[in-house]
Design an enzyme around this catalytic site. Structure first.
Site, mmCIF file in Angstrom:
data_model
loop_
_atom_site.group_PDB
_atom_site.id
_atom_site.type_symbol
_atom_site.label_atom_id
_atom_site.label_comp_id
_atom_site.label_asym_id
_atom_site.label_seq_id
_atom_site.Cartn_x
_atom_site.Cartn_y
_atom_site.Cartn_z
ATOM 1 N N ARG A 39 0.817 -1.218 0.000
ATOM 2 C CA ARG A 39 0.000 0.000 0.000
ATOM 3 C C ARG A 39 0.851 1.268 0.000
ATOM 4 O O ARG A 39 0.443 2.282 -0.564
ATOM 5 C CB ARG A 39 -0.938 -0.007 1.203
ATOM 6 C CG ARG A 39 -2.105 -0.947 0.971
ATOM 7 C CD ARG A 39 -3.037 -0.974 2.138
ATOM 8 N NE ARG A 39 -4.338 -1.512 1.735
ATOM 9 C CZ ARG A 39 -5.302 -1.826 2.580
ATOM 10 N NH1 ARG A 39 -5.119 -1.657 3.881
ATOM 11 N NH2 ARG A 39 -6.442 -2.289 2.145
ATOM 12 N N LYS A 201 -16.552 -15.959 5.633
ATOM 13 C CA LYS A 201 -17.956 -15.799 5.994
ATOM 14 C C LYS A 201 -18.866 -15.344 4.869
ATOM 15 O O LYS A 201 -18.537 -14.430 4.116
ATOM 16 C CB LYS A 201 -18.052 -14.757 7.109
ATOM 17 C CG LYS A 201 -17.528 -15.275 8.442
ATOM 18 C CD LYS A 201 -18.127 -14.457 9.484
ATOM 19 C CE LYS A 201 -17.505 -13.969 10.662
ATOM 20 N NZ LYS A 201 -17.720 -12.622 10.991
ATOM 21 N N GLY A 351 -8.023 -8.029 0.851
ATOM 22 C CA GLY A 351 -6.695 -8.055 1.451
ATOM 23 C C GLY A 351 -6.062 -9.440 1.429
ATOM 24 O O GLY A 351 -4.916 -9.608 0.983
ATOM 25 N N GLY A 374 -12.754 -3.839 1.641
ATOM 26 C CA GLY A 374 -14.166 -3.453 1.686
ATOM 27 C C GLY A 374 -14.533 -2.473 0.588
ATOM 28 O O GLY A 374 -15.614 -2.565 -0.006
HETATM 29 P P1 ADP Z 1 -10.418 -11.114 1.614
HETATM 30 O O1 ADP Z 1 -9.564 -10.439 2.663
HETATM 31 O O2 ADP Z 1 -9.639 -11.417 0.378
HETATM 32 O O3 ADP Z 1 -11.690 -10.372 1.347
HETATM 33 P P2 ADP Z 1 -11.653 -12.826 3.546
HETATM 34 O O4 ADP Z 1 -11.116 -11.970 4.633
HETATM 35 O O5 ADP Z 1 -13.089 -12.811 3.280
HETATM 36 O O6 ADP Z 1 -10.834 -12.553 2.192
HETATM 37 O O7 ADP Z 1 -11.290 -14.350 3.839
HETATM 38 C C1 ADP Z 1 -9.987 -14.786 4.120
HETATM 39 C C2 ADP Z 1 -9.984 -15.807 5.197
HETATM 40 O O8 ADP Z 1 -10.846 -16.898 4.918
HETATM 41 C C3 ADP Z 1 -8.608 -16.392 5.367
HETATM 42 O O9 ADP Z 1 -8.121 -16.064 6.647
HETATM 43 C C4 ADP Z 1 -8.819 -17.901 5.208
HETATM 44 O O10 ADP Z 1 -8.066 -18.663 6.136
HETATM 45 C C5 ADP Z 1 -10.283 -18.048 5.497
HETATM 46 N N1 ADP Z 1 -10.811 -19.277 4.921
HETATM 47 C C6 ADP Z 1 -10.920 -19.596 3.627
HETATM 48 N N2 ADP Z 1 -11.408 -20.842 3.476
HETATM 49 C C7 ADP Z 1 -11.608 -21.341 4.726
HETATM 50 C C8 ADP Z 1 -12.105 -22.575 5.245
HETATM 51 N N3 ADP Z 1 -12.484 -23.562 4.423
HETATM 52 N N4 ADP Z 1 -12.183 -22.714 6.579
HETATM 53 C C9 ADP Z 1 -11.801 -21.725 7.396
HETATM 54 N N5 ADP Z 1 -11.317 -20.516 6.971
HETATM 55 C C10 ADP Z 1 -11.219 -20.342 5.650
HETATM 56 MG MG MG Z 2 -9.737 -10.422 4.799
#
Ligand code: ADP
Ligand code: MG
Length: 396
Positions: A39, A201, A351, A374
């Site tokens: 960043r 989630k 992220g 976000g």
């Molecule tokens: P981003 O930051 O790219 O938007 P998120 O924050 O929504 O992504 O999700 C990332 C997290 O999701 C990571 O920490 C990863 O470990 C978790 N994750 C992905 N698949 C699983 C899974 N099957 N079980 C538990 N955690 C998971």
């Molecule tokens: Mg994230």
């Protein structure tokens, strides 16, 4: 079409004109040092542009969530040190964000010089977009530039109020590039338009799933999120992460997508274990009781790689597995490779997703890696971001 963003080129700047620049220096710190400087580097083109025009560049950012108080662990001082190292230049650091001392320190900055002021969120007025705090910020410059794409979805003082109270404002080069790249997903994307959604989630991503379900041709759902969808189909999920209260919503989304002819792809095999630290890891088609899914399996990877390979446009948000753990990283790394190989237009937002792509070593093969989490999700969702709205209103 949205109004154009006011640009840096339009700013009236002379040698020594102070320019307040909102950047996104919300970087991860480890043991008091910057752990990832992506960043910081992303803000360099705007900083250099302003320096070349002789401006005094005043950089402001938030870092973490200090909740309106001075919290030493969230000081921007190590970030300023990192910036000095990257730019190989002297950077003045102000130990407060606004006030007389900051103003007199600014007097010492030479034309073309750079000053970083302390974490915006050490002041309560930042998050509440307080007019007085906004004005104090705005007064630090005779022009305001917003180059903090990752903060555009926040109606905070440094994003909205300070801009409104400035004599002249502009979008920075990073913001311009982000908007240009993400706009292509909203306006006439090359088809098929495929979204890959993952992460922990469903509840974090409802808005974007609903919006993409209206605009995409297919959605690949991986990560922990997939288990809520599988549960909605009545499939066995063992002890995988399932958001019980979102099962109905997942069911409705699946129905709506099938009515619209949007294909939702769910994993057909899984890498499972009793827990994230368990020694025994196996690949299964049906998740047994007592085991949880932590990654998509090889059959899923091969089917999805095929879909991705034929896409005209790919938007990826959310790792498809717990990629931080070696044993559960293959799915995400394979998806990164598939997107990298795709000849269509490819964008990653989020992220953790951006970190995963970086780890795959294939960053240059993506058309765009958004610096926003976000903010990029809300943008792709089609929402008007408060920071962009403020910039656009200016250009009339
Ligand atoms: P981003 O930051 O790219 O938007 P998120 O924050 O929504 O992504 O999700 C990332 C997290 O999701 C990571 O920490 C990863 O470990 C978790 N994750 C992905 N698949 C699983 C899974 N099957 N079980 C538990 N955690 C998971
Ligand atoms: Mg994230």
């Amino acid at each position: 079409m949205a109004r154009p963003l006011p640009t840096l080129a339009e700013l009236r700047i002379e040698s020594g004109t102070p320019v307040l620049v909102r950047v996104d220096f919300n970087v991860p710190l480890q043991a008091g040092e910057v752990a990832d400087d992506t960043r910081i580097r992303a803000a360099l083109p705007t900083i250099e542009h302003l320096r070349e025009r002789g401006a005094k560049v005043v950089l402001c950012s938030h870092l973490g969530r200090p909740k309106g108080k001075h919290v030493a662990a969230y000081s921007l001082e190590p970030v300023a040190a990192k910036l000095a190292e990257i730019m190989d230049a002297e950077i003045i650091f102000a130990h407060d964000t606004v006030g007389d001392e900051v103003a007199s320190l600014l007097d010492e900055v030479q034309p073309g010089g750079v000053m970083v002021i302390e974490n915006l969120r050490f002041h309560k007025g930042e998050k509440s977009n307080e007019p007085d705090f906004s004005q104090q910020l705005a007064r630090l410059g005779r022009a305001y530039v917003n180059d903090a794409f990752g903060a555009m979805h926040r109606a905070h003082a440094s994003v909205v109020g300070a801009a409104e109270q400035s004599e002249q404002i502009a979008a920075g080069l990073l913001v311009e590039a982000e908007v240009k790249a993400l706009d292509k997903l909203l306006h006439g994307p090359e088809r098929p338009f495929i979204a890959i959604l993952g992460g922990a989630k469903v509840s974090d991503k409802i808005g974007v799933i609903e919006s993409l379900a209206r605009r995409c041709d297919g959605i690949l759902v991986g990560g922990a999120m997939a288990y809520t969808f599988l549960a909605a189909q009545g499939r066995p999920v063992g002890s995988s992460l399932v958001e019980t209260e979102k099962i109905l919503l997942a069911k409705r989304l699946l129905e709506r997508c099938s009515e619209r002819g949007v294909t939702i792809y769910l994993p057909v095999d899984h890498v499972v274990a009793a827990g994230p630290d368990a020694d025994q890891v196996e690949t299964v088609k049906e998740i047994p009781d007592g085991k949880a899914g932590f990654d998509i399996g090889p059959e899923t990877v091969s089917r999805w790689a095929d879909v991705i390979g034929r896409a005209g446009t790919v938007f990826w948000n959310g790792p498809v597995g717990m990629f931080e753990v070696e044993a559960f990283s293959s799915g995400t790394m394979a998806i990164a490779a598939a997107v990298a190989d795709c000849d269509g237009y490819t964008v990653v937002g989020g992220g953790d997703s951006a970190a995963a792509v970086k780890r795959s070593g294939m960053s240059e093969k993506f058309d765009h890696i958004s610096t926003g989490g976000g903010a990029s999700l809300q943008f792709v969702e089609g929402k008007e971001l408060p920071g962009l709205r403020t910039l656009r209103l200016w250009s009339t």
